[in-house]
Design an enzyme around this catalytic site. Structure first.
Site, PDB file in Angstrom:
ATOM      1  N   GLY A   1       3.997  -6.529  -3.296  1.00 32.43           N
ATOM      2  CA  GLY A   1       4.641  -6.274  -2.033  1.00 32.43           C
ATOM      3  C   GLY A   1       6.060  -5.938  -2.139  1.00 32.43           C
ATOM      4  O   GLY A   1       6.379  -5.423  -3.163  1.00 32.43           O
TER       5      GLY A   1
ATOM      6  N   GLY B   1       1.766   2.501  -2.910  1.00 29.68           N
ATOM      7  CA  GLY B   1       1.396   3.150  -4.292  1.00 29.68           C
ATOM      8  C   GLY B   1       2.094   2.663  -5.526  1.00 29.68           C
ATOM      9  O   GLY B   1       2.163   3.412  -6.559  1.00 29.68           O
ATOM     10  N   LYS B   2       2.693   1.421  -5.419  1.00 26.36           N
ATOM     11  CA  LYS B   2       3.436   0.958  -6.525  1.00 26.36           C
ATOM     12  C   LYS B   2       2.642   0.729  -7.621  1.00 26.36           C
ATOM     13  O   LYS B   2       3.170   0.970  -8.925  1.00 26.36           O
ATOM     14  CB  LYS B   2       3.800  -0.547  -5.822  1.00 26.36           C
ATOM     15  CG  LYS B   2       5.003  -1.157  -6.771  1.00 26.36           C
ATOM     16  CD  LYS B   2       5.209  -2.551  -6.062  1.00 26.36           C
ATOM     17  CE  LYS B   2       4.104  -3.750  -5.737  1.00 26.36           C
ATOM     18  NZ  LYS B   2       3.200  -3.445  -4.824  1.00 26.36           N
TER      19      LYS B   2
ATOM     20  N   GLU C   1       5.508  -5.097 -12.489  1.00 27.08           N
ATOM     21  CA  GLU C   1       5.252  -4.618 -11.071  1.00 27.08           C
ATOM     22  C   GLU C   1       5.371  -5.707 -10.199  1.00 27.08           C
ATOM     23  O   GLU C   1       4.524  -6.781 -10.394  1.00 27.08           O
ATOM     24  CB  GLU C   1       3.802  -3.707 -11.125  1.00 27.08           C
ATOM     25  CG  GLU C   1       3.579  -3.487  -9.636  1.00 27.08           C
ATOM     26  CD  GLU C   1       2.182  -3.204  -9.474  1.00 27.08           C
ATOM     27  OE1 GLU C   1       1.773  -2.887  -8.379  1.00 27.08           O
ATOM     28  OE2 GLU C   1       1.419  -3.014 -10.356  1.00 27.08           O
TER      29      GLU C   1
ATOM     30  N   ASP D   1       0.805  -1.460  -0.028  1.00 26.08           N
ATOM     31  CA  ASP D   1       0.280   0.013  -0.101  1.00 26.08           C
ATOM     32  C   ASP D   1       0.848   1.444   0.016  1.00 26.08           C
ATOM     33  O   ASP D   1       0.511   2.249   0.626  1.00 26.08           O
ATOM     34  CB  ASP D   1      -1.064   0.151   1.131  1.00 26.08           C
ATOM     35  CG  ASP D   1      -2.105  -1.064   1.272  1.00 26.08           C
ATOM     36  OD1 ASP D   1      -2.384  -1.510  -0.004  1.00 26.08           O
ATOM     37  OD2 ASP D   1      -2.514  -1.608   2.021  1.00 26.08           O
TER      38      ASP D   1
ATOM     39  N   LYS E   1       2.545  -8.459 -14.277  1.00 27.43           N
ATOM     40  CA  LYS E   1       2.769  -8.470 -12.935  1.00 27.43           C
ATOM     41  C   LYS E   1       2.805 -10.121 -12.803  1.00 27.43           C
ATOM     42  O   LYS E   1       1.835 -10.943 -13.031  1.00 27.43           O
ATOM     43  CB  LYS E   1       1.490  -8.138 -12.310  1.00 27.43           C
ATOM     44  CG  LYS E   1       1.652  -7.841 -10.437  1.00 27.43           C
ATOM     45  CD  LYS E   1       0.526  -7.327  -9.887  1.00 27.43           C
ATOM     46  CE  LYS E   1       0.365  -7.233  -8.756  1.00 27.43           C
ATOM     47  NZ  LYS E   1       1.245  -6.303  -8.008  1.00 27.43           N
TER      48      LYS E   1
END
Length: 220
Positions: free
Chosen positions: A118, A14-15, A115, A12, A37
């Site tokens: 975590g 902002g990746k 991306e 959380d 991803k």
């Protein structure tokens, strides 16, 4: 094909938001940029379909034509760590599948943004094999772009992540500070200290709700 692996100092941070802005900026500049991803948990179920929210957000923001499911290798409904979501669903995340899917995702592109899920120590598999996100980044051979929050606690998180990446032999291209407020003395000091302590450049700062990212794309 050029590529970058976006990771973060935690969950959380902002990746996905930063990833979307980067892919959009590339495409707006005339670069055929794509997104991939490795794994996502916390997908939204619509009937028999699982929608990977991160990929859907990037696709909408950047104007990608692929379906969100086509940009993610493993999609899980439960909003828990990927290794646990995989275990509870009876699946096993395979590194070679991730590597193959990454290659396919970038095959027809000029630029691929990967991306992570975590941080670098996010576990993807913990059974007879151990697979961490850092292992995936190492296998892909991509340089890292580290997303960190601009506020209190960011120095510690950014330095620890940068040091761990260095220990693993991973190259960090630079850092993006998210939620940055120009003129905020804490945010400005955090930026200076992070650069000094990590030896890495802060390539961009992004305010909450920004619609674009001010970054020299050639640096990626």
């Amino acid at each position: 094909m050029k590529s970058i692996f976006v990771t973060a100092t935690g969950t959380d941070v902002g990746k996905t938001y930063i990833s979307a802005l980067l892919v959009k900026a590339m495409r707006d500049a005339g670069v055929d940029a794509r997104y991939y991803k490795p794994a996502l948990s916390g997908a939204v179920r619509e009937g028999e379909r699982l929608i990977p929210g991160d990929a859907a957000f990037v696709a909408e923001c950047a104007g990608l034509q692929q379906q969100p499911e086509q940009m993610v290798s493993y999609i899980f409904e439960e909003a828990v760590s990927p290794h646990l979501a995989a275990k509870r669903s009876g699946a096993a995340i395979e590194l070679e599948k991730l590597a193959d899917d990454r290659t396919k995702a970038g095959a027809a592109a000029e630029f691929l943004l990967v991306e992570g899920c975590g941080g670098l120590i996010c576990p993807l598999r913990r059974d007879d094999q151990s697979l961490m996100l850092a292992d995936v980044a190492e296998r892909f051979g991509d340089e890292l772009l580290l997303v960190a929050p601009a506020g209190l606690g960011s120095i510690n998180a950014a330095v620890l992540t940068a040091e761990y990446a260095k220990q693993r032999g991973l190259t960090v291209r630079g850092i993006v500070l998210n939620g940055y407020e120009a003129g905020n003395f804490l945010h400005e000091d955090n930026r200076q200290e992070i650069e000094a302590l990590t030896g890495l450049p802060v390539l961009a700062t992004v305010a909450w709700g920004a619609k674009q990212i001010d970054l020299n794309l050639a640096q990626l």
